[in-house]
Design a protein around this motif. Structure first.
Motif, short mmCIF file in Angstrom:
data_model
loop_
_atom_site.label_atom_id
_atom_site.label_comp_id
_atom_site.label_asym_id
_atom_site.label_seq_id
_atom_site.Cartn_x
_atom_site.Cartn_y
_atom_site.Cartn_z
N PHE A 101 0.78 -1.23 0.00
CA PHE A 101 0.00 0.00 0.00
C PHE A 101 0.82 1.29 0.00
N LYS A 102 2.05 1.24 0.47
CA LYS A 102 2.85 2.46 0.62
C LYS A 102 4.29 2.26 0.14
N ARG A 103 4.45 1.52 -0.91
CA ARG A 103 5.79 1.20 -1.41
C ARG A 103 6.59 2.47 -1.71
N PHE A 104 6.02 3.39 -2.44
CA PHE A 104 6.74 4.60 -2.83
C PHE A 104 7.25 5.35 -1.61
N GLU A 105 6.38 5.56 -0.62
CA GLU A 105 6.75 6.31 0.58
C GLU A 105 7.85 5.61 1.37
N VAL A 106 7.74 4.30 1.49
CA VAL A 106 8.75 3.52 2.22
C VAL A 106 10.08 3.58 1.49
N VAL A 107 10.06 3.39 0.19
CA VAL A 107 11.30 3.42 -0.59
C VAL A 107 11.95 4.81 -0.50
N GLU A 108 11.17 5.86 -0.56
CA GLU A 108 11.73 7.22 -0.45
C GLU A 108 12.38 7.44 0.91
N LEU A 109 11.72 7.00 1.96
CA LEU A 109 12.30 7.13 3.30
C LEU A 109 13.59 6.33 3.41
N LEU A 110 13.56 5.11 2.91
CA LEU A 110 14.76 4.26 2.97
C LEU A 110 15.89 4.84 2.12
N LYS A 111 15.58 5.32 0.94
CA LYS A 111 16.63 5.88 0.08
C LYS A 111 17.30 7.09 0.74
N LYS A 112 16.50 7.92 1.40
CA LYS A 112 17.06 9.07 2.11
C LYS A 112 18.07 8.60 3.16
N GLU A 113 17.70 7.57 3.92
CA GLU A 113 18.58 7.08 4.97
C GLU A 113 19.77 6.33 4.37
N LEU A 114 19.54 5.57 3.32
CA LEU A 114 20.63 4.84 2.68
C LEU A 114 21.66 5.78 2.06
N MET A 115 21.20 6.90 1.51
CA MET A 115 22.14 7.89 0.98
C MET A 115 23.09 8.37 2.07
N ARG A 116 22.53 8.61 3.24
CA ARG A 116 23.35 9.06 4.35
C ARG A 116 24.32 7.96 4.79
#
Length: 177
Positions: A101-116
């Motif tokens: 249901f919220k794949r996009f939002e989860v991936v965006e949150l994870l990508k932000k943290e993974l970038m860091r």
């Protein structure tokens, strides 16, 4: 009776300021005090919510917001991961709901943290634990999580990172040294 962490209390205060939906704020406050099923059910009834599943999207958004909130210090404490697990249980979030249901939002949150995490081309022990906690919080399989972090791993390796320093079991598919 489970007692939520100070992070959860601060999250509730932030949601009061941000103007969260009334029923979610009431549920959060109830959880932060002494949770009683009768009170929980009366909140749902007062807002004409037949079953907790009727607010699944809002519940998922709330959990994603809480995850974003606890990541402001780039750590997830044991208490915060327990809070998150209890919230998933109370709000009846099942394994796979985040991706479904919220794949996009989860991936965006994870990508932000993974970038860091990958920005310095080194994943230390705390960041390895953070990766495991993130994967667990959102009920991601090993392969799903590896796929999400693939771009950051490749970027780090192109910047000269040693694959042994990146908390990976294998080179991402399609990447050649």
């Amino acid at each position: 009776m489970y007692t939520f962490s100070q992070s959860f209390s601060r999250f509730i205060l932030q949601n009061e300021v941000d103007g969260s939906k009334g029923y979610l704020l009431e549920i959060l406050k109830l959880l932060d005090n002494n949770f009683e099923l009768n009170c929980f059910n009366s909140i749902l009834k007062r807002y004409n919510i037949q079953k907790i599943g009727d607010i699944k999207f809002e519940s998922l958004d709330l959990l994603i917001s809480y995850a974003d909130f606890i990541l402001t210090d780039n750590l997830i404490s044991e208490n915060e991961i327990q809070d998150f697990s209890i919230l998933k249980r109370v709000l009846r979030i099942k394994e796979g709901d985040f991706v479904k249901f919220k794949r996009f939002e989860v991936v965006e949150l994870l990508k932000k943290e993974l970038m860091r995490i990958y920005s310095d081309n080194l994943v230390d022990g705390n960041e390895q634990l953070l990766n495991l906690n993130l994967q667990s919080m959102f009920d991601l399989s090993y392969d799903e999580f590896e796929h999400i972090k693939k771009d950051e791993v490749i970027f780090s390796m192109r910047q000269g990172a040693d694959p042994k320093d990146l908390d990976i079991a294998a080179l991402p598919k399609g990447f050649k040294i």
